[in-house]
Design a protein around this motif. Structure first.
Motif, PDB file in Angstrom:
ATOM      1  N   PHE A  48       0.778  -1.098   0.124  1.00 46.35           N
ATOM      2  CA  PHE A  48      -0.064   0.102  -0.119  1.00 46.35           C
ATOM      3  C   PHE A  48       0.893   1.265   0.022  1.00 46.35           C
ATOM      4  CE2 PHE A  48       0.873  -0.760   4.466  1.00 46.35           C
ATOM      5  CZ  PHE A  48       0.978   0.235   4.948  1.00 46.35           C
ATOM      6  N   LEU A  64      -4.340   8.940   4.144  1.00 43.70           N
ATOM      7  CA  LEU A  64      -5.318   8.108   3.206  1.00 43.70           C
ATOM      8  C   LEU A  64      -4.508   7.140   2.778  1.00 43.70           C
ATOM      9  CD1 LEU A  64      -8.289   7.914   2.116  1.00 43.70           C
ATOM     10  CD2 LEU A  64      -7.382   8.996   0.349  1.00 43.70           C
ATOM     11  N   LYS A  65      -5.034   6.007   3.074  1.00 39.93           N
ATOM     12  CA  LYS A  65      -4.006   4.688   2.611  1.00 39.93           C
ATOM     13  C   LYS A  65      -4.786   3.897   1.602  1.00 39.93           C
ATOM     14  CE  LYS A  65      -3.280   0.042   4.681  1.00 39.93           C
ATOM     15  NZ  LYS A  65      -3.689  -0.992   5.833  1.00 39.93           N
ATOM     16  N   HIS A  66      -3.925   3.735   0.611  1.00 46.74           N
ATOM     17  CA  HIS A  66      -4.516   3.089  -0.702  1.00 46.74           C
ATOM     18  C   HIS A  66      -3.489   1.702  -0.796  1.00 46.74           C
ATOM     19  CE1 HIS A  66      -5.719   7.207  -1.837  1.00 46.74           C
ATOM     20  NE2 HIS A  66      -4.539   7.515  -1.135  1.00 46.74           N
ATOM     21  N   TYR A  67      -4.345   0.668  -1.427  1.00 42.58           N
ATOM     22  CA  TYR A  67      -3.829  -0.445  -1.712  1.00 42.58           C
ATOM     23  C   TYR A  67      -3.243  -0.152  -3.318  1.00 42.58           C
ATOM     24  CZ  TYR A  67      -4.691  -3.071   2.380  1.00 42.58           C
ATOM     25  OH  TYR A  67      -5.053  -3.429   3.771  1.00 42.58           O
ATOM     26  N   ASP A  72      -8.756  -2.532  -4.876  1.00 43.16           N
ATOM     27  CA  ASP A  72      -9.414  -1.056  -4.749  1.00 43.16           C
ATOM     28  C   ASP A  72     -10.321  -0.712  -3.541  1.00 43.16           C
ATOM     29  OD1 ASP A  72     -10.513   1.287  -5.733  1.00 43.16           O
ATOM     30  OD2 ASP A  72     -12.124   0.413  -6.672  1.00 43.16           O
ATOM     31  N   HIS A  73      -9.122  -0.293  -2.733  1.00 43.22           N
ATOM     32  CA  HIS A  73      -9.684   0.033  -1.409  1.00 43.22           C
ATOM     33  C   HIS A  73      -8.857   1.113  -0.746  1.00 43.22           C
ATOM     34  CE1 HIS A  73     -11.222  -1.031   2.622  1.00 43.22           C
ATOM     35  NE2 HIS A  73      -9.881  -0.882   3.254  1.00 43.22           N
ATOM     36  N   SER A  74      -9.318   2.126   0.105  1.00 42.98           N
ATOM     37  CA  SER A  74      -8.529   3.101   0.580  1.00 42.98           C
ATOM     38  C   SER A  74      -9.379   3.255   2.103  1.00 42.98           C
ATOM     39  CB  SER A  74      -8.932   4.319   0.018  1.00 42.98           C
ATOM     40  OG  SER A  74     -10.227   4.835  -0.014  1.00 42.98           O
ATOM     41  N   THR A  75      -8.330   3.874   2.949  1.00 47.45           N
ATOM     42  CA  THR A  75      -8.892   3.795   4.537  1.00 47.45           C
ATOM     43  C   THR A  75      -8.274   5.179   4.878  1.00 47.45           C
ATOM     44  OG1 THR A  75      -8.436   1.550   4.857  1.00 47.45           O
ATOM     45  CG2 THR A  75      -8.505   2.690   6.682  1.00 47.45           C
ATOM     46  N   HIS A  76      -9.023   6.150   5.669  1.00 50.28           N
ATOM     47  CA  HIS A  76      -8.770   7.250   6.193  1.00 50.28           C
ATOM     48  C   HIS A  76      -8.292   7.104   7.816  1.00 50.28           C
ATOM     49  CE1 HIS A  76     -10.644  10.122   3.332  1.00 50.28           C
ATOM     50  NE2 HIS A  76     -11.352   8.939   3.271  1.00 50.28           N
TER      51      HIS A  76
END
Length: 321
Positions: A48, A64-67, A72-76
């Motif tokens: 990521f 913001l964490k993106h793979y 297709d996923h992101s995490t705040h």
């Protein structure tokens, strides 16, 4: 400033909790002076990258964490910096817990004389699941500027940027192709770096100093004779040739380029090289000044110099065997 905290760039280890499960991760993250951050890492799911900002007065981090790839996923992530910039804890999506600590190797502050190593660096970048190699000559100036020149499968490119402690960002500029922005973290010994690059999509790059550059010799003996080089002007390579004579700590010579005939006079101390290039009187009107200052770094075999001229643009020159 008093009351402000600057998180440490380097390797961080941590976890975040999602749906009651702990997801461990390792992250190389760079915190820049413009309050932006970026990094690349791996967790229990996949590779990521993170982008975001940090706030020194309140000690806050927002990421913001993106793979990378098919996920297709992101995490705040929102957290607070503590422990002198070595610990961050907060919430994921405002609910779940996350926490991370800088690695033991990166907890100690860098010395005032630390800086990355100038020389030939080999690297690779990933694009579409494949890795592509490149080579670049990089000059790290003591006040934080980076300049260099390299080549890859696309063509020749120039790089310009900044290093701020272990955080590094630079732009790779091609002729006839899009610029590529790189952001990463430099290793403790100043010989490796890795991070993310942006050119439409985001992916990973890594570079390392060539082993031949790392090998040390007791004394550097620059080679007297004919040297050929180039300097970059408006993204174009301008060649020159010069005959140089090196003494114990000074050197001088005469040469020519597209502007005309010039003389060189300068000093060399260890790997550090400083000189002025002075054109003959009849050529000075072409450049609007009588001399041009150069500063650079000499290879340990005394046969190659890279650096900057007029405080900004790249030059290189090599002894002709």
């Amino acid at each position: 400033m008093s009351g402000q905290v600057h998180p440490r760039s380097g390797t961080w280890c941590g976890f975040l909790e999602l749906a009651g499960e702990r997801n461990n991760f390792t992250l190389n993250i760079a915190f820049f002076s413009d309050r932006k951050l970026s990094g690349a890492g791996r967790d229990d799911v996949n590779e990521f990258y993170v982008t975001g900002v940090w706030e020194p007065t309140e000690g806050k981090v927002r990421m913001l964490k993106h793979y990378i790839g098919d996920h297709d996923h992101s995490t705040h992530l929102d957290g607070r910096i503590t422990n002198k910039g070595c610990h961050v804890a907060g919430k994921c999506w405002g609910k779940e817990k996350f926490e991370m600590n800088i690695s033991d190797d990166d907890q100690n502050a860098l010395s005032s004389t630390w800086q990355p190593q100038t020389g030939t660096w080999n690297g690779s970048y990933r694009q579409g699941g494949k890795w592509y190699n490149f080579t670049v000559e990089i000059f790290f100036r003591s006040y934080g500027h980076i300049i260099g020149r390299g080549f890859d499968s696309i063509g020749h490119f120039n790089i310009k940027g900044l290093w701020e402690g272990k955080a590094v960002h630079f732009t790779k500029s091609y002729v006839g192709a899009d610029d590529v922005i790189h952001e990463g973290v430099i290793s403790n010994d100043g010989t490796e770096a890795s991070g993310i690059y942006r050119c439409g999509k985001v992916d990973i790059f890594k570079i390392g100093l060539c082993q031949d550059t790392v090998e040390e010799s007791a004394i550097i003996w620059p080679r007297s004779g004919r040297w050929k080089g180039l300097y970059v002007e408006d993204k174009k390579d301008i060649p020159f040739t010069v005959e140089l004579h090196f003494g114990l700590d000074r050197f001088s010579g005469k040469g020519a380029d597209k502007t005309g005939t010039f003389s060189m006079d300068g000093t060399c101390s260890g790997q550090e090289v400083n000189f002025r290039k002075q054109y003959l009187e009849k050529h000075r009107h072409s450049i609007g000044r009588c001399h041009v200052p150069f500063t650079g770094c000499m290879s340990r075999d005394g046969q190659f110099v890279i650096g900057t001229y007029s405080e900004k643009d790249y030059f290189e020159m090599r002894f002709q065997v």
